[in-house]
Design a protein around this motif. Structure first.
Motif, PDB file in Angstrom:
ATOM      1  N   LEU A 222     -42.390  17.608 -67.586  1.00 15.80           N
ATOM      2  CA  LEU A 222     -42.045  16.192 -67.432  1.00 15.80           C
ATOM      3  C   LEU A 222     -41.686  15.866 -65.984  1.00 15.80           C
ATOM      4  N   ALA A 223     -41.011  16.808 -65.318  1.00 20.46           N
ATOM      5  CA  ALA A 223     -40.716  16.618 -63.901  1.00 20.46           C
ATOM      6  C   ALA A 223     -41.994  16.545 -63.079  1.00 20.46           C
ATOM      7  N   ALA A 224     -43.007  17.297 -63.505  1.00 16.35           N
ATOM      8  CA  ALA A 224     -44.286  17.273 -62.799  1.00 16.35           C
ATOM      9  C   ALA A 224     -44.900  15.879 -62.800  1.00 16.35           C
ATOM     10  N   GLU A 225     -44.633  15.113 -63.864  1.00 14.22           N
ATOM     11  CA  GLU A 225     -45.167  13.744 -63.927  1.00 14.22           C
ATOM     12  C   GLU A 225     -44.530  12.863 -62.855  1.00 14.22           C
ATOM     13  N   LEU A 226     -43.248  13.089 -62.587  1.00 14.71           N
ATOM     14  CA  LEU A 226     -42.602  12.316 -61.517  1.00 14.71           C
ATOM     15  C   LEU A 226     -43.294  12.609 -60.188  1.00 14.71           C
ATOM     16  N   GLY A 227     -43.581  13.880 -59.947  1.00 20.53           N
ATOM     17  CA  GLY A 227     -44.278  14.239 -58.717  1.00 20.53           C
ATOM     18  C   GLY A 227     -45.671  13.669 -58.654  1.00 20.53           C
ATOM     19  N   ALA A 228     -46.357  13.652 -59.795  1.00 24.12           N
ATOM     20  CA  ALA A 228     -47.729  13.140 -59.822  1.00 24.12           C
ATOM     21  C   ALA A 228     -47.773  11.642 -59.555  1.00 24.12           C
ATOM     22  N   VAL A 229     -46.788  10.908 -60.102  1.00 23.29           N
ATOM     23  CA  VAL A 229     -46.738   9.466 -59.867  1.00 23.29           C
ATOM     24  C   VAL A 229     -46.296   9.172 -58.430  1.00 23.29           C
ATOM     25  N   GLY A 230     -45.519  10.114 -57.869  1.00 20.80           N
ATOM     26  CA  GLY A 230     -45.079   9.946 -56.486  1.00 20.80           C
ATOM     27  C   GLY A 230     -43.799   9.175 -56.345  1.00 20.80           C
ATOM     28  N   LYS A 231     -43.038   9.049 -57.435  1.00 20.29           N
ATOM     29  CA  LYS A 231     -41.739   8.390 -57.359  1.00 20.29           C
ATOM     30  C   LYS A 231     -40.917   8.806 -58.572  1.00 20.29           C
ATOM     31  N   GLY A 232     -39.619   8.705 -58.417  1.00 20.23           N
ATOM     32  CA  GLY A 232     -38.743   9.035 -59.527  1.00 20.23           C
ATOM     33  C   GLY A 232     -37.850  10.214 -59.220  1.00 20.23           C
ATOM     34  N   PHE A 247     -33.197  23.876 -59.880  1.00 20.68           N
ATOM     35  CA  PHE A 247     -33.247  22.554 -59.267  1.00 20.68           C
ATOM     36  C   PHE A 247     -33.986  22.613 -57.927  1.00 20.68           C
ATOM     37  N   SER A 248     -33.692  23.620 -57.149  1.00 15.09           N
ATOM     38  CA  SER A 248     -34.387  23.798 -55.876  1.00 15.09           C
ATOM     39  C   SER A 248     -35.888  23.957 -56.095  1.00 15.09           C
ATOM     40  N   ASP A 249     -36.246  24.789 -57.062  1.00 18.16           N
ATOM     41  CA  ASP A 249     -37.661  25.044 -57.343  1.00 18.16           C
ATOM     42  C   ASP A 249     -38.380  23.772 -57.775  1.00 18.16           C
ATOM     43  N   LEU A 250     -37.775  22.998 -58.676  1.00 19.49           N
ATOM     44  CA  LEU A 250     -38.404  21.758 -59.146  1.00 19.49           C
ATOM     45  C   LEU A 250     -38.584  20.767 -58.003  1.00 19.49           C
ATOM     46  N   ILE A 256     -39.739  16.031 -55.417  1.00 16.13           N
ATOM     47  CA  ILE A 256     -38.875  14.995 -55.992  1.00 16.13           C
ATOM     48  C   ILE A 256     -37.421  15.304 -55.693  1.00 16.13           C
ATOM     49  N   PRO A 257     -36.564  14.269 -55.608  1.00 12.83           N
ATOM     50  CA  PRO A 257     -35.118  14.520 -55.530  1.00 12.83           C
ATOM     51  C   PRO A 257     -34.603  14.932 -56.914  1.00 12.83           C
ATOM     52  N   VAL A 258     -33.653  15.844 -56.926  1.00 14.38           N
ATOM     53  CA  VAL A 258     -33.002  16.275 -58.163  1.00 14.38           C
ATOM     54  C   VAL A 258     -31.495  16.105 -57.987  1.00 14.38           C
ATOM     55  N   THR A 259     -30.840  15.516 -58.973  1.00 13.12           N
ATOM     56  CA  THR A 259     -29.382  15.414 -58.945  1.00 13.12           C
ATOM     57  C   THR A 259     -28.849  15.975 -60.247  1.00 13.12           C
TER      58      THR A 259
END
Length: 546
Positions: A222-232, A247-250, A256-259
């Motif tokens: 699901l995180a990969a989708e944020l990267g694919a869209v280019g935002k989030g 978190f670093s790896d993702l 993408i930013p991770v919090t």
């Protein structure tokens, strides 16, 4: 020039030193920032003399749970009383969309158990004019809002929407459907995806929240989708398989930013939080551990024992309707099973648990439960249950849950690798009120403790969250940016004592804290607070789509 703010002490949100300045606004934008006397008003310009008040960007609260409350309270109280002009909701994987009609009760009961929300308020206040996440955003767009609002897509309603109540890993087809819905939500304007792997998050009927049944690979996909869209942004409540290395790896792999939540300072583990900051800070990627600037203190009733949900025996309590929980507390067999686990799990908390409100045993008020139990020849566990039962379950206990390492909180605030969040505004409404974190920061940590410089504190409330959450053209006082502004008296800004009010739908109660020293606020160029008083019926807020 519609508005000219004169004689301000400008702290612009960048971390730069404050300076005397004046600011011009036209429509919803800042159109000029000048030295004192430099900007000339026109014949129709409204001029406001701030008389030395500190003028900053409006504060951005990145960790709220207003997803339901916004459907009945467009003012988003009490955040709007504390200089906050933008809120981000849908944290920790929770929310009210997407939701199919058969799952509405599960969503309500999940929010009741894990976020301490009133089921009566939720049932009376949510009008369910949506099913999909884009429809929910459209509903927010149409509603009056005092503040700007952004929303995460929550993993728990997403999983419920696709898998129903199935407590298992997703099939490849189900995962593909969830990936498509993440892409749809972010394209429609979700600020990102939030999820929880937190073992304490027990949802409807005392069961783990749906996101906890997801495999780590599902979160990755699901995180990969944020990267694919280019935002989030990806927001995670930590748990098994998800910590700083992941978190670093993702962040690196998907750009993408991770919090993540929550990085807390514990008095019984001094230095542990700062060691985590060092460990995470040594890794690549854009990762923001969220910290709080207040001890996390709850007023807990055993009718809603949410904080105890991390203990297996208390999951049985949360699985029962509220009216049947007292029966379990009287059950000697359940007590025998629950006593050792509860005493052990809360061993570090009992000295910081005390009766806050009771009619049946007024002599117990304010005395730490472990000490009072020793005096009465019982255990803190049994004493807590007996006092609650004698009072018809209306007793409230004051529980210092976390973040009680006061000196280390100051260290975390001074370290710019952390980000300030965890207000939980909109959640645990009858148990705590940390929506006042911004004015607490300015009053307690800046003015009284002098642990943080004013400019750094304002950056934490404005420029930093705007950058981390990709909130465009907000968070700084610059030409061309939206005119979200707050003017406060740095000598008096702070909070009032906590109070209980009954103003939720269905007559439900909640705790609120009001501000001191917050004189004026503007949202998108519209004044929403004047001379310390909120202006009625303002609707200047906007839905912030990614």
């Amino acid at each position: 020039m519609d508005l000219l703010l004169r004689r301000a002490w400008l702290v612009d949100g960048s971390g730069a030193p404050g300076r005397a300045a004046e600011v011009a606004i036209t429509g919803d934008r800042i159109t000029a920032v000048g030295a004192p006397g430099e900007l000339a008003p026109g014949p129709d310009t409204h001029v406001v003399d701030l008389d030395g008040l500190t003028l900053t960007p409006g504060f951005i609260d990145i960790h709220t749970h207003y997803d339901a409350q916004i459907l009945w309270d467009g003012d988003l109280t009490p955040s709007c009383w504390h200089g906050v002009t933008t809120v981000i909701m849908g944290n920790c994987g929770f929310g009210v969309a997407p939701t199919r009609p058969p799952h509405r009760e599960i969503i309500v009961r999940t929010l009741e158990n894990v976020e301490g929300m009133s089921m009566e308020a939720l049932n009376a206040g949510i009008d369910w004019c949506f099913e999909t996440f884009p429809q929910y955003l459209d509903a927010l767009e149409r509603r009056r809002k005092r503040l700007n609002v952004g929303a995460f897509l929550g993993h728990t309603p997403l999983r419920l929407f696709v898998l129903g109540g199935a407590e298992r890993a997703a099939t490849p087809a189900e995962l593909d459907t969830m990936r498509a819905l993440v892409r749809e939500a972010v394209t429609a304007g979700a600020v990102g995806l939030s999820t929880s792997r937190q073992p304490a998050h027990q949802g409807a009927f005392g069961r783990p929240v749906p996101s906890r049944f997801a495999e780590v690979d599902e979160v990755d996909a699901l995180a990969a989708e944020l990267g694919a869209v280019g935002k989030g942004i990806l927001q995670v409540s930590i748990g098994p398989g998800m910590f700083v290395d992941q978190f670093s790896d993702l962040s690196v792999r998907y750009g993408i930013p991770v919090t993540w939540t929550a990085l807390v300072a514990r008095a019984d583990k001094p230095g542990a939080a700062m060691r985590t900051v060092e460990r995470g800070g040594a890794l690549p990627g854009e990762v923001y551990p969220q910290i709080a600037c207040r001890p996390i203190v709850m007023q807990v009733s055993l009718a809603d024992p949410t904080p105890l949900g991390e203990i297996d025996e208390w999951k049985e309590v949360l699985a029962r309707p509220r009216a049947e929980r007292a029966e379990l507390y009287r059950d000697a067999a359940w007590r025998e099973r629950a006593r050792p686990a509860t005493l052990a799990a809360w061993a570090h908390r009992w000295p910081k648990v005390a009766v806050e409100e009771t009619v049946a045993d007024p002599d117990a008020v304010g005395i730490p439960l472990d000490r009072l139990a020793a005096e009465r020849g019982t255990t803190a566990f049994d004493l807590m249950l007996d006092v609650a039962l004698a009072d018809g379950m209306s007793t409230r206990f004051r529980v210092v849950l976390d973040n009680d390492g006061d000196d280390e909180i100051g260290d975390l605030l001074a370290d710019k690798r952390t980000i300030l969040g965890l207000s939980d505004a909109g959640a645990h409404a009858s148990q705590l009120c940390d929506a006042c974190y911004s004015t607490h920061l300015l009053g307690h940590w800046v003015r009284e403790r002098k642990a943080v410089a004013l400019e750094d504190a304002v950056w934490r409330l404005t420029g930093q969250p705007a950058h981390a959450f990709r909130i465009r053209e907000r968070g700084l006082i610059r030409e061309g940016y939206f005119a979200d502004l707050v003017a406060f008296d740095s000598a008096t800004v702070g909070t009032t004592p906590i109070e209980r009010v009954h103003d939720q739908p269905g007559g439900a109660d909640r705790l609120v804290v009001r501000s001191t020293g917050v004189a004026h606020m503007w949202v998108n160029g519209v004044q929403t607070r004047r001379d310390g008083v909120d202006m009625a019926d303002t609707a200047a807020g906007r839905l912030l789509r990614s």
